[in-house]
Design a protein around this motif. Structure first.
Motif, PDB file in Angstrom:
ATOM      1  N   GLU A   1      -9.418   2.235   1.971  1.00 30.48           N
ATOM      2  CA  GLU A   1      -7.838   1.858   2.446  1.00 30.48           C
ATOM      3  C   GLU A   1      -6.921   1.964   1.379  1.00 30.48           C
ATOM      4  O   GLU A   1      -5.913   2.255   1.496  1.00 30.48           O
ATOM      5  CB  GLU A   1      -8.042   0.168   2.684  1.00 30.48           C
ATOM      6  CG  GLU A   1      -6.769  -0.551   3.154  1.00 30.48           C
ATOM      7  CD  GLU A   1      -6.198   0.121   4.551  1.00 30.48           C
ATOM      8  OE1 GLU A   1      -4.944  -0.413   4.847  1.00 30.48           O
ATOM      9  OE2 GLU A   1      -7.062   0.558   5.299  1.00 30.48           O
TER      10      GLU A   1
ATOM     11  N   LYS B   1      -5.755   5.392   1.617  1.00 32.72           N
ATOM     12  CA  LYS B   1      -4.976   5.420   2.824  1.00 32.72           C
ATOM     13  C   LYS B   1      -3.186   5.060   2.650  1.00 32.72           C
ATOM     14  O   LYS B   1      -2.656   5.775   2.952  1.00 32.72           O
ATOM     15  CB  LYS B   1      -5.525   4.780   3.843  1.00 32.72           C
ATOM     16  CG  LYS B   1      -4.698   4.862   5.390  1.00 32.72           C
ATOM     17  CD  LYS B   1      -5.301   4.214   6.457  1.00 32.72           C
ATOM     18  CE  LYS B   1      -4.624   4.276   7.811  1.00 32.72           C
ATOM     19  NZ  LYS B   1      -3.205   3.659   7.549  1.00 32.72           N
ATOM     20  N   ARG B   2      -3.482   3.861   1.935  1.00 32.36           N
ATOM     21  CA  ARG B   2      -1.950   3.259   1.971  1.00 32.36           C
ATOM     22  C   ARG B   2      -1.372   4.125   0.681  1.00 32.36           C
ATOM     23  O   ARG B   2      -0.075   4.195   0.707  1.00 32.36           O
ATOM     24  CB  ARG B   2      -1.894   1.826   1.281  1.00 32.36           C
ATOM     25  CG  ARG B   2      -2.628   0.858   2.140  1.00 32.36           C
ATOM     26  CD  ARG B   2      -2.634  -0.595   1.728  1.00 32.36           C
ATOM     27  NE  ARG B   2      -3.232  -1.302   2.699  1.00 32.36           N
ATOM     28  CZ  ARG B   2      -3.483  -2.736   2.650  1.00 32.36           C
ATOM     29  NH1 ARG B   2      -3.365  -3.197   1.359  1.00 32.36           N
ATOM     30  NH2 ARG B   2      -4.238  -3.441   3.595  1.00 32.36           N
TER      31      ARG B   2
ATOM     32  N   ASP C   1       0.144   7.149   2.625  1.00 28.84           N
ATOM     33  CA  ASP C   1       1.093   6.439   3.542  1.00 28.84           C
ATOM     34  C   ASP C   1       2.587   6.534   2.728  1.00 28.84           C
ATOM     35  O   ASP C   1       3.657   6.500   3.318  1.00 28.84           O
ATOM     36  CB  ASP C   1       0.861   5.144   4.307  1.00 28.84           C
ATOM     37  CG  ASP C   1      -0.269   5.248   5.342  1.00 28.84           C
ATOM     38  OD1 ASP C   1      -0.461   6.475   5.568  1.00 28.84           O
ATOM     39  OD2 ASP C   1      -0.638   4.276   5.433  1.00 28.84           O
ATOM     40  N   THR C   2       2.441   6.190   1.494  1.00 32.32           N
ATOM     41  CA  THR C   2       3.618   5.793   0.544  1.00 32.32           C
ATOM     42  C   THR C   2       4.145   7.312  -0.010  1.00 32.32           C
ATOM     43  O   THR C   2       5.237   7.080  -0.721  1.00 32.32           O
ATOM     44  CB  THR C   2       3.677   4.993  -0.309  1.00 32.32           C
ATOM     45  OG1 THR C   2       2.285   5.122  -1.249  1.00 32.32           O
ATOM     46  CG2 THR C   2       3.331   3.757   0.103  1.00 32.32           C
TER      47      THR C   2
ATOM     48  N   LYS D   1       0.094  13.451   6.676  1.00 33.18           N
ATOM     49  CA  LYS D   1      -0.512  12.198   6.453  1.00 33.18           C
ATOM     50  C   LYS D   1      -1.400  11.862   7.718  1.00 33.18           C
ATOM     51  O   LYS D   1      -2.379  11.023   7.391  1.00 33.18           O
ATOM     52  CB  LYS D   1       0.566  11.100   6.381  1.00 33.18           C
ATOM     53  CG  LYS D   1       1.606  11.283   5.200  1.00 33.18           C
ATOM     54  CD  LYS D   1       2.582  10.237   5.178  1.00 33.18           C
ATOM     55  CE  LYS D   1       3.683  10.369   4.026  1.00 33.18           C
ATOM     56  NZ  LYS D   1       4.687   9.226   3.902  1.00 33.18           N
TER      57      LYS D   1
ATOM     58  N   SER E   1      -5.157  10.789   6.860  1.00 31.51           N
ATOM     59  CA  SER E   1      -5.706   9.252   7.305  1.00 31.51           C
ATOM     60  C   SER E   1      -6.945   9.297   8.100  1.00 31.51           C
ATOM     61  O   SER E   1      -8.033   8.555   8.156  1.00 31.51           O
ATOM     62  CB  SER E   1      -4.662   8.600   7.707  1.00 31.51           C
ATOM     63  OG  SER E   1      -3.542   8.337   6.946  1.00 31.51           O
TER      64      SER E   1
ATOM     65  N   LEU F   1      -6.341  -3.632  -3.696  1.00 31.32           N
ATOM     66  CA  LEU F   1      -5.493  -3.799  -2.427  1.00 31.32           C
ATOM     67  C   LEU F   1      -4.569  -4.765  -2.761  1.00 31.32           C
ATOM     68  O   LEU F   1      -3.485  -4.970  -2.123  1.00 31.32           O
ATOM     69  CB  LEU F   1      -6.288  -4.038  -1.395  1.00 31.32           C
ATOM     70  CG  LEU F   1      -7.157  -2.950  -0.858  1.00 31.32           C
ATOM     71  CD1 LEU F   1      -8.275  -3.548   0.373  1.00 31.32           C
ATOM     72  CD2 LEU F   1      -6.482  -1.745  -0.288  1.00 31.32           C
TER      73      LEU F   1
ATOM     74  N   PHE G   1       4.758   0.979  -3.363  1.00 31.20           N
ATOM     75  CA  PHE G   1       3.558   0.777  -2.778  1.00 31.20           C
ATOM     76  C   PHE G   1       3.300  -0.556  -2.384  1.00 31.20           C
ATOM     77  O   PHE G   1       3.412  -1.280  -3.116  1.00 31.20           O
ATOM     78  CB  PHE G   1       2.435   1.026  -3.803  1.00 31.20           C
ATOM     79  CG  PHE G   1       0.765   1.182  -3.165  1.00 31.20           C
ATOM     80  CD1 PHE G   1       0.065   0.320  -2.906  1.00 31.20           C
ATOM     81  CD2 PHE G   1       0.387   2.439  -2.787  1.00 31.20           C
ATOM     82  CE1 PHE G   1      -1.158   0.368  -2.455  1.00 31.20           C
ATOM     83  CE2 PHE G   1      -0.819   2.691  -2.292  1.00 31.20           C
ATOM     84  CZ  PHE G   1      -1.622   1.547  -2.207  1.00 31.20           C
TER      85      PHE G   1
ATOM     86  N   THR H   1       2.367  -3.984  -1.143  1.00 31.93           N
ATOM     87  CA  THR H   1       1.127  -4.887  -1.870  1.00 31.93           C
ATOM     88  C   THR H   1       1.019  -5.981  -0.889  1.00 31.93           C
ATOM     89  O   THR H   1       2.069  -6.903  -0.423  1.00 31.93           O
ATOM     90  CB  THR H   1       1.627  -5.547  -3.232  1.00 31.93           C
ATOM     91  OG1 THR H   1       1.650  -4.564  -4.180  1.00 31.93           O
ATOM     92  CG2 THR H   1       0.601  -6.608  -3.509  1.00 31.93           C
ATOM     93  N   PRO H   2      -0.135  -5.952  -0.128  1.00 35.56           N
ATOM     94  CA  PRO H   2      -0.474  -7.131   0.915  1.00 35.56           C
ATOM     95  C   PRO H   2      -0.218  -8.476   0.561  1.00 35.56           C
ATOM     96  O   PRO H   2      -0.711  -8.786  -0.851  1.00 35.56           O
ATOM     97  CB  PRO H   2      -1.976  -6.864   1.452  1.00 35.56           C
ATOM     98  CG  PRO H   2      -2.355  -6.001   0.080  1.00 35.56           C
ATOM     99  CD  PRO H   2      -1.441  -5.428  -0.467  1.00 35.56           C
TER     100      PRO H   2
END
Length: 1006
Positions: free
Chosen positions: A258, A261-262, A265-266, A297, A301, A404, A636, A638-639
C-alpha cells in the motif's frame, strides 16, 4: 465624488475579509477571452534617445496599442521606462480599456538618465510585472509578451535576466533603433528573427505594423515557440527500485504494498518521467516488476497486487543487491543510467542478512546508484549503514506499518535526491585509491547562511564561523557555480553580504571571518526566514532561482523562536528553497526538524564545539538534494488515524497549597476520562504532578485498560512541594511524557491533548514552553483555580477560548463537561473545530485610513458603514483583533488607537460618531507616514514586536498631492500589509504603489 452603493460596499467587504482571513482574493470575474495576451512594453528612456526624439518613441507605442484588442479579458498592457533604474508607469491590471492605456502613454515624461541599465529593467519585468498580483495570467495559460525598444547597448549585464525570461516562457521581441542595440537584443529575444531594426528614431514608426503582427500572432496562438530545458526536465526523472524482504509476513507486506501504491499515485509515472520497479527476496531474489514493464500508474498498481509474502527464517540481502544490479539496473530492463538519470534503490527489510552485504553495496555505489535502507524489528542498523550511500538515508522503524502513518521521512529523499555516485581515481599508473563522492554533473547552487546573532550563541561564535568556513572550503565558489550569502538575526535581521557581493572563495571567507554578533535576548526565526526569502533569494541579490538553480538556506541557531515558524518554513519550501537546520545549545531538535525542508536535513549537537562533526554529514545532501516546488509531486497523502485515537496527558498542581483540595482534583480527572474509549490502540492517558519539579504518576503506555487508569487515578496521593515551576513542567511534558519512548503517538498523527490544572501562580515563565508545545501540534487546555494567574493560564492554552478559570476547586465540575466534549470529538469534527477556533483566536492589528477631504463629503457616511461591516466580522479583544481609525486630508487625525477599544460594540459606536474632517489638498503620503510612526507602535497598542499581523486599509477618493512611494516602501519594509481602495478619481498607479502588492488594490467605478 466618491459614491458608495450598498452593493459595492458589500462586495468590497467580502473581498477584503477574504484576503485578511484567508490571504486570497476570490476571482469575481473569470470569463474566457477570445485572444488574450499579457503585453509589457519596456522603453529606453536614457539620454541616448534624446528629449526631442522621445515623443517619436512614445508615438510608436501608441501606434502599437491602437492596433490591439486591449481589455481586461483580451490583451492587457503594462509599461516600463528604463534608464539608471526601471520606472514602472502602469501594471497589467492598472487599466482595463484601450483609452486609459493610450492616455497614460501620451502622458509619459522623458527620464533622460545617463545610464541605460536594461539588465536591471528586465529583472524588474520578470520579478514585478508578470505575476498574478500585477495582473499576469501565465497560470491561466495566457501567453506573455515583452517588447523591448532600445537605442543602444545596455550599461549593465543582461544575461541573467534574459535567461530568467526565457525560462518563464515569455515571448520577447526587440526593436533596435540604430546599429548598436541589435546584437544585444538578438541575444535577449526569443528568436533572432523577433528583432526589428530602424536606422534611427525618425524611422522607428516603420516597424509598427510588423511588431503588431508578432503580438497578435502570439495572442492568437499562430506563433508558438517550444523551448526545451533539459537540465530542468531531468530533475523529475528517476528510476526507483523497491527491494522488499518477502519474509515479513502478510500484514507487513500488505502495508508495504500500500505504501508503494500511494507513492506511485502521487508521482509522475512514465517512460520520460519516473519509472518504478519492484524486487522481492528472502534467501533468493526474484523480479516482480521491471522498470520498463509498465508505463502508467494504473498498470503499475494492478501489478502490485501480485506481490505476495514468502516465509523464511533467513534472508540474503547481499545476493538481492547483486540481483538488482545485474538484472534490473540495465538498459534491457529499462534503466536510464547511461542517460545520467538518477538511479535509486530502497531496501526494506526486517532481518539481518545471512550473507555479506559490503561488496554488493560497494558495487552499486561504483555503478552510480543511490541506495536507501529502511529496517524494522531484527534488522541490523550497522548493516544498513554499510548498504546505504549515506547515513542520512538509513531509517529504523518499529514496524513498517508506520510507513502508512508517517511516510514523509522516506518519501522526501526518495523523490528529491538527485545526482549519481561516481568513483574517482588517479589517471596516472600507480596505486589506485578509490574516493567515492556524490554529486550532480556539476554543483551549481545559491547558498545563504542564516546565523543566530543572539545571546543564545554569545561566546560560541567561533565554532559557528569554523563550521561555515569548513563548508564553504568544500564548495566551488564562483559566480557561475556556487554563490554564497550571509545574514544574521535575533529579534531583527541584518544582511552581511548577498549572493552577488563576492565573486571568489577568498573574499567570501574573509567576510565570514569579519562577522560580529548583533546581540539580543530573543529570536524571531520565522521573521528571519521570511526576510531571507524576500531579500536574499531575489535576482537583484544574485539569486538564480528563475534560471532553475537550486536555492539553499542553511539555518544555524542556538535557541527557541518566539514567533510562528512552521507556516513560514512551509512557504520557504514551496518557493523551492531547500532549508537545512543546524542547531546546538538550547534549541530543540524537534524545532530544527520543523524548519528543515525534510526532517533528515536537520542536525543537532548538544555543544557548539561539536558543530564541526556536522560538516561531513551535511555535505552530501547539501550538494545533491533537490527541492521540488511542484506540490503535486512531493505531496504524499497521510491517512488519519482510524478514529478515536488520542493521547491525553494531565499536568496537575501537586504543591502543598492544594493538599486539602486534592480529592477534587482526583475527581476532576476521573470525570474527564470516564467517557473516553481508553485502550492501547485508542485513548492513552498519563498523569503528572508538579511543584518545583514534575513527578510522573504514570505514562501514556503504562496502562492498557480504562479500569487500570481509573484505579491509578483514585489511588493518587499528593506529591507535595512549596512552589510551582509550571514552565519547567511543560517542557518535561513535551520532551518526556509525550515522546514516543513513553507512549506518545504524534509521529502517527494521533491528536495529543494536555490538560494543565493549577491552583497558584508559576514562578517561572510559561510562555516559551507553551509555544514549543503548540508548535509540536499539542492542544493544551489551561484550568486555573484560586490563586492561579489568568494570564498564565491563557498563555498555556491552545487559544484563549481553551482557558478556564474558577474560584474554587469545588467548581471544577463546570469545566470538566466542556473538556471531555472537546477531547472526545470525532477526528473530522475535531479538525474543523480547531480550524474554526484558530480563526476565532486570530490576532491582527488593523488600521483604517479614511479620506476625509472635501471630495468625499457626500460619501463619508457610506465609507464609515463599510468599515463597520468589516469590524462586525472581526473578533475584537485585547488578545485578538484590534482596530484603529485615522482620517486625513491635508493632515491626519487619529480617532482612536489600537488599544482604545476592547469590544466590537465600542468600536462600532465610535465609528458611528465620526464627523467628516474636510479640507484640501489630499496628502496621502503624510497620512501613511504618520500612521507608521504613531499607530503601528507598541504604545498605541500595536503588537508588531510580538509578530501579530499588521494590516492597513486605505480608503480614498482622489489623487495624493504628495509623495506616496517612500512612506509605502517604509510600511512594506516593516511587513505591514496595505490594502488600497479607491474610485475613478483616485490614481490607480498611486494605489498600486501604496499597496503591499498590486493585487492588494481594489477599485470601484464610482
Amino acid at each position: 465624488m466618491l459614491l458608495w452603493t450598498m452593493r459595492k460596499s458589500r462586495l468590497l467587504l467580502y473581498a477584503l475579509w477574504g484576503v485578511m482571513v484567508f490571504g486570497l482574493f476570490q476571482k469575481l470575474e473569470a470569463q474566457d477571452a477570445p485572444a488574450p495576451a499579457d503585453l509589457v512594453l519596456l522603453i529606453d528612456g536614457s539620454e541616448s534617445v534624446g528629449a526631442a526624439n522621445f515623443p517619436l518613441v512614445s508615438d510608436l507605442a501608441v501606434q502599437v496599442i491602437e492596433g490591439l484588442a486591449v481589455g481586461r479579458d483580451a490583451i492587457r498592457v503594462a509599461l516600463v521606462l528604463y534608464g539608471a533604474d526601471p520606472d514602472i508607469q502602469f501594471y497589467l491590471n492598472s487599466y482595463d480599456n484601450k483609452e486609459s492605456v493610450l492616455s497614460a502613454i501620451r502622458g509619459l515624461k522623458y527620464p533622460g538618465t545617463y545610464e541605460a541599465n536594461l539588465g536591471t529593467a528586465l529583472e524588474e519585468v520578470a520579478d514585478s510585472l508578470l505575476g498574478q498580483d500585477a495582473g499576469g495570467r501565465a497560470e491561466e495559460g495566457v501567453p506573455q509578451v515583452l517588447v523591448v525598444i532600445s537605442t543602444g547597448e545596455s550599461t549593465d549585464d543582461v544575461s541573467q535576466a534574459e535567461r530568467a525570461l526565457k525560462q518563464a516562457s515569455v515571448y520577447t521581441f526587440g526593436i533596435a533603433v540604430g546599429d548598436s542595440a541589435t546584437a544585444q537584443l538578438e541575444a535577449i529575444a526569443t528568436d533572432k528573427r523577433f528583432v526589428l531594426s530602424a536606422p534611427d528614431v525618425r524611422t522607428v514608426a516603420s516597424v509598427g505594423d510588423q511588431i503588431l503582427q508578432y503580438i497578435n500572432g502570439v495572442a492568437q496562438r499562430t506563433i508558438v515557440i517550444q523551448t526545451d530545458f533539459p537540465e530542468a526536465l531531468a530533475v523529475g526523472k528517476r528510476d526507483i527500485i523497491f527491494l522488499v524482504d518477502s519474509s515479513m509476513g502478510t500484514i507487513v507486506i500488505n502495508a508495504v504494498r500500500e505504501f508503494i501504491k500511494r507513492f506511485i499515485d502521487t508521482m509522475p509515472i512514465g517512460p520520460d518521467q519516473m519509472q518504478v520497479g519492484v524486487a522481492m527476496f528472502s534467501t533468493t531474489p526474484r523480479m516482480e516488476i521491471n522498470l520498463n514493464s509498465f508505463s502508467s500508474k494504473e498498470s503499475l498498481s494492478s501489478a502490485l497486487a501480485r506481490i505476495k509474502p514468502k516465509s523464511s527464517v533467513e534472508v540474503n540481502i547481499g545476493a538481492a543487491l547483486d540481483f538488482v544490479r545485474a538484472n534490473m539496473l540495465t538498459a534491457e530492463s529499462g534503466s536510464r543510467i547511461q542517460d545520467q538519470v538518477p538511479q535509486l534503490v530502497l531496501l526494506l527489510t526486517s532481518k539481518k542478512s545471512k550473507d555479506s552485504v559490503q561488496q554488493p553495496a560497494d558495487a552499486l555505489r561504483q555503478m552510480g546508484v543511490l541506495t536507501l535502507a529502511a529496517g524494522s524489528r531484527a534488522a541490523d542498523e550497522a548493516e544498513l549503514r554499510q548498504i546505504a550511500f549515506d547515513d542520512s538515508v538509513v531509517f529504523m522503524l518499529k514496524d513498517f506499518r508506520m510507513l502508512l502513518r508517517n511516510p514523509r521521512e522516506i518519501i522526501s529523499p526518495l523523490s528529491t535526491l538527485s545526482g549519481i555516485v561516481v568513483t574517482e581515481g588517479p589517471t596516472e599508473t600507480g596505486t589506485i585509491v578509490d574516493v567515492t563522492t556524490v554529486h550532480t554533473q556539476r554543483v551549481v547552487r545559491d547558498i545563504v547562511f542564516l546565523v543566530d546573532g543572539s545571546n543564545y550563541v554569545g561566546n560560541n561564535l567561533q565554532p559557528v564561523l569554523d563550521f561555515i568556513t569548513e563548508v564553504v572550503n568544500k564548495l566551488d565558489v564562483r559566480p557561475e557555480r556556487v554563490r554564497i550569502g550571509l545574514m544574521q538575526f535575533a529579534e531583527r535581521q541584518r544582511t552581511e553580504f548577498y549572493l552577488n557581493t563576492y565573486n571568489t572563495k577568498q573574499d567570501v571567507l574573509s567576510a565570514i571571518a569579519r562577522l560580529r554578533l548583533m546581540g539580543g535576548r530573543a529570536l524571531n526565526t520565522g521573521a528571519a526566514l521570511q526576510y531571507a526569502l524576500a531579500n536574499h533569494f531575489q535576482p537583484s541579490a544574485g539569486s538564480r532561482r528563475r534560471e532553475g538553480i537550486q536555492q539553499v538556506l542553511v539555518l544555524i541557531t542556538g535557541g527557541p523562536s518566539q514567533d510562528e515558524v512552521k507556516k513560514i518554513a512551509d512557504s520557504v519550501a514551496l518557493a523551492g528553497v531547500l532549508t537545512f537546520a543546524v542547531g546546538a545549545g538550547q534549541v530543540e531538535d524537534r524545532f530544527l526538524r520543523t524548519v528543515a525542508f525534510v526532517e533528515n536535513l536537520a542536525y543537532y549537537r548538544r555543544n557548539f564545539a561539536d558543530l564541526s562533526s556536522v560538516v561531513d554529514e551535511i555535505m552530501t545532501p547539501l550538494v545533491t538534494v533537490v527541492g521540488e516546488t511542484d506540490t503535486s509531486v512531493t505531496e504524499f497523502v497521510t491517512p488519519s488515524p482510524s478514529g478515536g485515537e488520542r493521547d491525553v496527558a494531565f499536568l496537575i498542581d501537586g504543591s502543598d497549597d492544594v493538599r486539602s483540595d486534592f480529592p477534587y482534583i482526583r475527581d476532576f480527572i476521573s470525570k474527564v476520562i470516564e467517557p473516553l474509549d481508553i485502550g492501547f490502540d485508542k485513548v492513552r492517558v498519563s498523569v503528572v504532578q508538579h511543584s518545583e519539579r514534575p513527578t510522573p504518576n504514570f505514562y501514556l503506555n503504562t496502562y492498557r485498560t480504562k479500569d487500570e487508569v481509573l484505579r491509578a487515578v483514585s489511588g493518587l496521593t499528593l506529591a507535595g512541594g512549596r512552589s510551582l515551576n509550571t514552565g519547567v513542567a511543560l517542557t518535561f511534558m513535551k520532551n518526556t511524557i509525550l515522546s514516543p519512548a513513553n507512549g506518545g503517538r504524534a509521529g502517527q498523527n494521533v491528536p495529543q491533548f494536555m490538560i494543565v490544572l493549577t491552583g497558584g501562580r508559576s514562578r517561572d515563565s510559561v510562555r516559551e514552553p507553551a509555544v514549543a508545545l503548540k508548535t509540536e501540534g499539542v492542544v493544551p487546555f489551561g484550568v486555573g483555580v484560586k490563586n492561579a494567574d489568568p494570564k498564565q493560564i491563557e498563555a498555556i492554552s491552545h487559544n484563549p477560548s481553551f482557558a478556564f478559570n474558577v474560584k474554587e476547586f469545588s467548581q471544577l465540575s463546570t469545566v470538566q463537561e466542556r473538556l471531555k466534549n472537546y477531547v472526545n470529538l470525532p477526528d473530522q469534527e475535531l479538525k474543523v473545530f480547531l480550524e474554526e477556533v484558530e480563526l476565532d483566536a486570530a490576532q491582527r492589528d488593523i488600521v483604517f485610513i479614511l479620506d476625509g477631504s472635501d471630495d468625499t463629503r457626500d460619501a463619508f457616511k457610506q465609507m464609515c458603514q463599510f468599515v463597520q461591516r468589516v469590524v462586525d466580522k472581526l473578533n475584537i479583544g485585547p488578545s485578538r483583533d484590534r482596530v484603529s481609525v485615522v482620517q486625513y486630508s491635508r493632515e491626519p487625525q487619529v480617532h482612536f488607537y489600537l488599544n482604545t477599544h476592547a469590544t466590537n460594540q465600542d468600536i462600532l459606536n465610535s465609528i458611528e460618531s465620526l464627523k467628516h474632517q474636510g479640507g484640501s489638498p489630499l496628502n496621502t503620503g503624510r497620512a501613511l507616514d504618520y500612521t507608521k510612526k504613531n499607530i503601528f507602535i507598541a504604545s498605541s497598542g500595536s503588537r508588531i514586536l510580538e509578530g501579530a499581523p499588521q494590516v492597513l486599509v486605505l480608503v480614498t477618493g482622489g489623487r495624493s498631492q504628495d509623495d506616496v512611494r517612500a512612506p509605502a516602501a517604509a510600511l512594506k519594509k516593516d511587513q505591514i500589509v496595505t490594502f488600497s481602495i479607491g474610485n475613478q478619481n483616485a490614481d490607480v498607479i498611486q494605489l498600486q504603489a501604496i499597496s503591499y502588492t498590486p493585487g492588494h488594490t481594489l477599485t470601484v467605478p464610482q
